[in-house]
Design an enzyme around this catalytic site. Sequence first.
Site, short mmCIF file in Angstrom:
data_model
loop_
_atom_site.label_atom_id
_atom_site.label_comp_id
_atom_site.label_asym_id
_atom_site.label_seq_id
_atom_site.Cartn_x
_atom_site.Cartn_y
_atom_site.Cartn_z
N VAL A 71 -8.23 3.24 -12.81
CA VAL A 71 -9.34 3.93 -13.48
C VAL A 71 -8.96 4.38 -14.90
O VAL A 71 -9.79 4.35 -15.81
CB VAL A 71 -9.75 5.17 -12.64
CG1 VAL A 71 -10.79 6.02 -13.37
CG2 VAL A 71 -10.30 4.76 -11.29
N TYR A 72 -7.70 4.75 -15.11
CA TYR A 72 -7.29 5.29 -16.41
C TYR A 72 -7.01 4.22 -17.46
O TYR A 72 -6.76 4.54 -18.63
CB TYR A 72 -6.08 6.23 -16.25
CG TYR A 72 -6.45 7.62 -15.74
CD1 TYR A 72 -7.77 7.96 -15.46
CD2 TYR A 72 -5.47 8.60 -15.56
CE1 TYR A 72 -8.10 9.23 -15.00
CE2 TYR A 72 -5.80 9.88 -15.10
CZ TYR A 72 -7.13 10.19 -14.83
OH TYR A 72 -7.45 11.45 -14.39
N GLY A 109 -9.19 5.09 -5.80
CA GLY A 109 -7.89 4.42 -5.93
C GLY A 109 -6.83 5.00 -5.02
O GLY A 109 -7.07 5.29 -3.84
N VAL A 110 -5.64 5.17 -5.57
CA VAL A 110 -4.50 5.71 -4.83
C VAL A 110 -4.83 7.11 -4.29
O VAL A 110 -4.53 7.44 -3.14
CB VAL A 110 -3.26 5.79 -5.76
CG1 VAL A 110 -2.14 6.57 -5.12
CG2 VAL A 110 -2.79 4.40 -6.14
N ASP A 111 -5.42 7.93 -5.14
CA ASP A 111 -5.75 9.31 -4.79
C ASP A 111 -6.64 9.35 -3.54
O ASP A 111 -6.39 10.11 -2.59
CB ASP A 111 -6.47 9.93 -6.00
CG ASP A 111 -6.33 11.44 -6.09
OD1 ASP A 111 -5.72 12.04 -5.19
OD2 ASP A 111 -6.85 12.02 -7.07
N SER A 115 -1.77 5.28 -13.78
CA SER A 115 -2.65 5.11 -14.95
C SER A 115 -3.21 3.69 -15.14
O SER A 115 -4.00 3.49 -16.07
CB SER A 115 -1.98 5.53 -16.27
OG SER A 115 -1.93 6.93 -16.40
N ASP A 165 0.86 -1.19 0.00
CA ASP A 165 0.00 0.00 0.00
C ASP A 165 0.90 1.24 0.00
O ASP A 165 1.72 1.41 0.90
CB ASP A 165 -0.87 -0.05 1.27
CG ASP A 165 -1.82 1.13 1.39
OD1 ASP A 165 -1.65 2.13 0.67
OD2 ASP A 165 -2.73 1.03 2.24
N ASN A 193 -5.56 13.32 -10.84
CA ASN A 193 -6.15 13.81 -12.09
C ASN A 193 -5.72 15.26 -12.29
O ASN A 193 -5.21 15.91 -11.38
CB ASN A 193 -7.67 13.67 -12.07
CG ASN A 193 -8.29 14.34 -10.86
OD1 ASN A 193 -8.24 15.55 -10.72
ND2 ASN A 193 -8.85 13.53 -9.96
#
Length: 181
Positions: A128-129, A38-40, A125, A16, A30
């Site tokens: 989600v990307y 996610g990470v954000d 990326s 993590d 973003n």
Amino acid sequence: MKATICGQTLELVEGDITKQRVDAIVNAANSRLAGGGGVDGAIHRGGGPEIMAETDRLHPDGCPTGSAVISCAGRLPAKHVIHAVGPVWSGGRRGEPDLLAGAHRRCLELAVEHDCRSIAFPAISTGVYGYPLDQAARVAIQTAIQFLQEQGRPELVRFVLFGRPAYDEFAAALTELAPPS
Ligand code: AR6
């Protein structure tokens, strides 16, 4: 798994990103620096509101895709968070590899500029990307190797992979791309 590049360490771990005791951790942000999942999400939840307050103040216009900006790390064990904006995958013909490499390179430059001896990256990326993990791993590892060869810093570049499939793709890329020691 570890490799030595110009005397410095490139390391892969499963884990993590928010738990890493390094000078800087990288956020998969973003371009509005608006937070997300996610990470954000994990970084802002773990670090608290101080991180967003600082990015709002210092970077009100956000950050272009393919680049990165730095902030404090709030309550996280790291000293800094570097917010990197990777590309959204749209088939690979819209400059995605260059943008992903650029985001990694800018993180490494910011780490060096802020005297960070260690930095930890997630697989930018690849959530989600939608960037294919195998291709993203090669771009990320190649960019880190090239930077270490050119700059000889930072002392530790760690990729923190969320789950075995991501770890295995990065391990394959490192095996393929690391110069023989
Ligand atoms: N530690 C390490 N890796 C993680 C963690 C964690 N705590 N959580 C997820 N991953 P993503 P992106 C992995 O979606 O694709 C956000 O909403 C995950 O399995 O976090 O760059 C932002 O606000 C995947 O392999 O980032 C942006 O809008 C990788 O981290 C957008 O998502 C990246 O997944 C950015 O998308």
